[in-house]
Write an enzyme that holds these catalytic residues in place. Structure first.
Site, PDB file in Angstrom:
ATOM      1  CE  LYS A  53     -48.223 -54.843  -3.899  1.00 55.57           C
ATOM      2  NZ  LYS A  53     -49.655 -54.569  -3.686  1.00 55.57           N
ATOM      3  CD  GLN A  97     -50.870 -54.274  -0.147  1.00 55.68           C
ATOM      4  OE1 GLN A  97     -50.509 -53.650  -1.141  1.00 55.68           O
ATOM      5  NE2 GLN A  97     -50.956 -55.586  -0.146  1.00 55.68           N
ATOM      6  CG  ASP A 120     -53.971 -51.905  -6.471  1.00 53.16           C
ATOM      7  OD1 ASP A 120     -53.247 -52.862  -6.796  1.00 53.16           O
ATOM      8  OD2 ASP A 120     -53.976 -51.389  -5.344  1.00 53.16           O
TER       9      ASP A 120
END
Ligand code: L34
Length: 291
Positions: A53, A97, A120
């Site tokens: 990412k 994460q 997200d």
């Protein structure tokens, strides 16, 4: 056979080219999209995804910072850090994460991210907006799947879709998005899970079969209708190469299902790269709020 394969890595690369143009336009307005990724602990898969990412973000001109915390970090420290980034002007997106270590309350952590920076799309506010079909950050993996279907010319309107898996990250949101009156939607969706009776019977009805189970090669050729489109979301580590690289397998028994499917995504190189690219898209969307 080759043209059956939906190459997510190529579609993702096309989308990144589009994003580069948007990022250049933002730069002319003195806005550089800012992303912070927070990784807690040393899960090797998470390390590799977060690294990817950051690498991808930087390659596009997104100002990306990776914060790595030890697995023993207290929840309070993580919440404080999130609060700091919530308030920091040059940060447009905050990503924590998952999974988190057991001593942390995942929903409490997600709730701490301000919905405006929740790239997200996991915050309850964004989940609610998504469900209502309103403007919001769409969760990256489901959003990536929609883009893959649309850009591969797969008709979803009226299609029988079967989703195997009911996670908050993939199963629930993709099922929701595909019943909506929208591009990539208008499908008839069945969601299967561990308590489903006759999984195979359901799967055999699917025009579009989406596997998000997390078990290597559980979707076998006898469960797939001739001509179905198969989207494999699983990224399972099934061993190591001699050089110590992880060997990956999807949730779908690719080699055998390939014979039956009209289109199929591979692992690696299918949905995974799309997940990362949709995060970039959401971060650019977030930065546009500053113009
Ligand atoms: N907060 N947590 C948060 N956001 C997310 O969007 C994720 N997810 C899932 C796990 N936890 C998360 C990801 O990033 C899964 N996921 C993810 C991201 C990228 C890839 C796979 C899963 C990916 O790039 N897969 C490559 C192979 C990578 C490798 O070699 O290890 C592929 O080609 O499928």
């Amino acid at each position: 056979m080759e043209d059956k394969i939906i190459r997510g890595s190529e579609v993702a690369s096309d989308i990144r080219e589009e994003l580069k143009i948007e990022i250049e336009t933002l730069a002319k307005q003195n806005v550089v999209p800012g992303l912070v990724t927070i990784l807690v602990g040393e899960n090797p898969a998470s390390q590799s995804y977060v690294a990817a990412k950051n690498r991808t973000a930087r390659s596009l001109g997104i100002d990306s910072t990776q914060v790595t915390l030890s697995a023993e970090t207290s929840e309070a420290v993580l919440l404080e850090l999130i609060d700091k980034y919530n308030k920091q002007e040059n940060i447009d997106g905050i990503l924590v994460q998952l999974p988190l270590p057991d001593h942390m309350d995942e929903s409490k952590v997600i709730n701490a991210i301000t919905p405006e920076k929740d790239v997200d799309g996991f915050h309850p506010v964004n989940v609610g907006l998504m469900m209502l079909g309103e403007d919001c950050y769409l969760p990256c993996t489901p959003h990536g799947i929609l883009e893959l279907l649309i850009r591969s010319g797969v008709e979803t309107s009226g299609a029988e879709v079967v989703v195997v898996g009911r996670s908050n990250i993939v199963g629930k949101p993709i099922a929701n998005l595909m019943i909506q009156k929208r591009r990539g939607g208008n499908a008839t969706v069945t969601v299967c899970h561990t308590r489903t009776k006759n999984l195979k019977e359901h799967c055999l009805k699917a025009d579009i079969l989406i596997a998000a189970v997390g078990v290597a090669r559980v979707i076998t050729a006898d469960m797939v209708k001739e001509g179905a489109v198969v989207i494999d979301v699983g990224v399972n580590r099934v061993g190591e190469t001699e050089s110590g690289k992880a060997l990956l397998a999807g949730d779908v028994d690719f080699d055998n299902v390939l014979e039956k499917a009209s289109k199929i995504t591979p692992v690696p190189g299918g949905v995974g790269p799309m997940t990362i690219t949709m995060l970039m898209k959401n971060t650019v969307q977030a930065a546009k709020r500053r113009v």
